[in-house]
Design an enzyme around this catalytic site. Structure first.
Site: not given
Ligand code: GLU
Ligand code: ZN
Length: 491
Positions: A260-261
């Site tokens: 997600k990052r």
């Protein structure tokens, strides 16, 4: 296959920004609902007040709307199982937890974090399974009363069956989980807050979900959910266990799971760069699925027509930015010119435009748009491709200048200026001949001869077809820019 009974759900938690993994999950659920003529349920799993945000909720809705992934039941739409935000369903979960406790499917666990940790360490050291060991499974009334009298806090724990759990995953085939691997698990916190482990299957049951399609990272929760479902069926709260299909992992750079990052995984990034929703959806659909052996560019309706979960591939998918861009470029070319010019609009105005609003010339834009449409992979590139038309002087890209102006192109540019001055400015072909002739006079091929002209006029070595660009810019401004470049070269 048409099956109007199909009910799928997309149920994100509103934390952080939407990412491509999430969108892929939404897309596969949606495509399956639309393919079968079933129902797409959109539910918000916002039971974690510390992590959930209204901003993220708003972004989720906005992203799905932008992508055109509509829902039949959910926020803003309503439906027979409203509300669709879990934060508004707390009474329901409390009620179900109470029924599970009363029926013995769940029990109160009084173990403290320290006790759990000590026993886990001991089990590990002895080579035994290290999950919850069942200490509180069968407490007597007296033991329970003693803990309560001590003021001990308790969580609610679900009692897993002692036999293995087997199910047929729609993507991965038959899977079996043994009891050792799936210990009793918490469903309600000591403070009374229900956990994902409870609310997710409870809502799937109450909302009569038939197919759970979600990322492979959630595979380990499936045996628990099946066990909980069985309990719910026994209590008359659920009808049938849904089918499960776990979508493959998406790998990013260096064969690591796309996280997600990862900046590459942010949906907003694709939107800001000017991906078309249909281009992005086309690409994301290929993460675990394929349209056919020899075609990977297709429209959303074409995808819907063919999409079946049974065809999803269990192998990890690889996220390939170049391919995503190339597919998006193909979708840009599939637009009609009017749709293309409209889609570019945001990048021709503030804050993207690097020219004064009054310098924008719609006629010139409409003249050049068809050429731009043949070249772009993402819409945001339009600004730098057409700014030479609207700026007083072109952007001076120093790297481009150094590359195109090495040697001494002053003599060439001088000849080119003369020939261009004499050319027919209603014909790009005539302008090309002028530059070609100038090149010949200096022993240069067209490619070498046009590079200094391009940089003089547009500021950059790469751009739209040059002679059409010159024609649209016009004689006076083109010649003035060649003059300015000559002045710089001879200064
Ligand atoms: N709210 C969960 C998540 O976003 C949903 C998981 C599921 O699809 O069951 O991870
Ligand atoms: Zn316990």
């Amino acid at each position: 296959m048409a099956n109007a009974n199909v009910r799928v759900r997309f149920c994100p938690s509103p934390t952080g920004n939407p990412h491509v993994g999430l969108v892929r999950t939404a897309l596969f659920n949606w495509a399956y609902a639309r393919h079968t003529g079933g129902t797409m349920v959109f539910r918000i799993e916002d039971t974690d007040a510390a992590r959930d945000s209204e901003e993220s909720y708003r972004q989720l809705l906005d992203s799905l709307r932008w992508l055109g992934l509509d829902w039949d039941e959910g926020p803003e739409v309503g439906g027979p199982h409203a509300p669709y935000r879990q934060s508004e369903r707390m009474d329901l979960y409390r009620d179900v937890a109470g029924k599970l406790l009363a029926a013995g499917h769940a029990y109160r666990c009084y173990c403290t974090a320290l006790e759990l940790e000590a026993r886990r360490d001991a089990a590990r050291a002895a080579g035994r399974p290290s999950g919850y060991d069942g200490t509180c499974r069968d407490l007597t009334e007296e033991q329970r009363a003693a803990f309560e009298a001590d003021g001990r806090e308790s969580i609610v724990r679900f009692r897993m069956p002692d036999e293995p759990i087997t199910f047929t995953d729609l993507v991965r085939g038959e899977l079996t989980f043994t009891p050792d691997n799936v210990p009793d698990f918490g469903i309600v916190r000591a403070n009374g807050a229900p956990l994902y482990t409870l609310v997710n299957p409870v809502d799937d049951a109450l909302m009569e979900i038939t197919h759970v399609l979600r990322g492979e990272d959630l595979l380990s929760s499936t045996p628990r959910q099946i066990a909980l479902y069985r309990a719910l069926i026994e209590l008359g709260l659920a009808k049938e266990i849904p089918a499960f299909g776990h979508l493959p992992y998406v790998m990013g750079e260096g064969n690591k799971k796309l996280s997600k990052r990862d900046p590459q995984s942010s949906l907003n990034l694709y939107r800001e760069r000017g991906f078309l929703p249909e281009g992005l959806l086309n690409y994301l659909s290929l993460l675990g699925w394929s349209f056919s052996a020899d075609q990977d560019v297709f429209t959303v309706p074409e995808m819907i027509e063919r999409f079946d979960v049974a065809d999803v591939n269990a192998n990890p998918a690889r996220f390939d930015l170049k391919k995503a861009e190339s597919i998006n470029g193909d979708h840009i070319r599939m637009l009609d010119v009017k749709a293309f010019t409209e889609a570019c609009e945001p990048w021709l105005t503030a804050p993207h435009a690097n020219w004064a609003p009054e310098s924008f010339d719609r006629a010139k834009w409409e003249a050049i748009a068809p050429y731009a449409q043949t070249r772009l992979t993402v819409l945001s590139d339009i600004t730098a491709n057409v700014d030479f038309l609207f700026l007083d002087a072109p952007v001076e890209d120093e790297a481009s200048w150094a590359k195109a102006m090495k040697g001494d192109p002053a003599a060439l540019l001088t000849t080119a200026r003369e020939k261009l001055d004499a050319a027919d400015w209603t014909s790009a072909e005539s302008l090309k001949e002028a530059v070609l002739a100038a090149g010949e006079a200096h022993g240069l091929k067209l490619g070498k001869a046009q590079a200094p002209v391009r940089v003089a006029v547009t500021g950059r070595t790469v751009g739209l077809p040059l002679f059409e660009s010159l024609e649209i810019l016009g004689r006076e401004r083109t010649l003035a820019r060649v003059d300015a470049a000559l002045a710089r070269l001879t200064a």
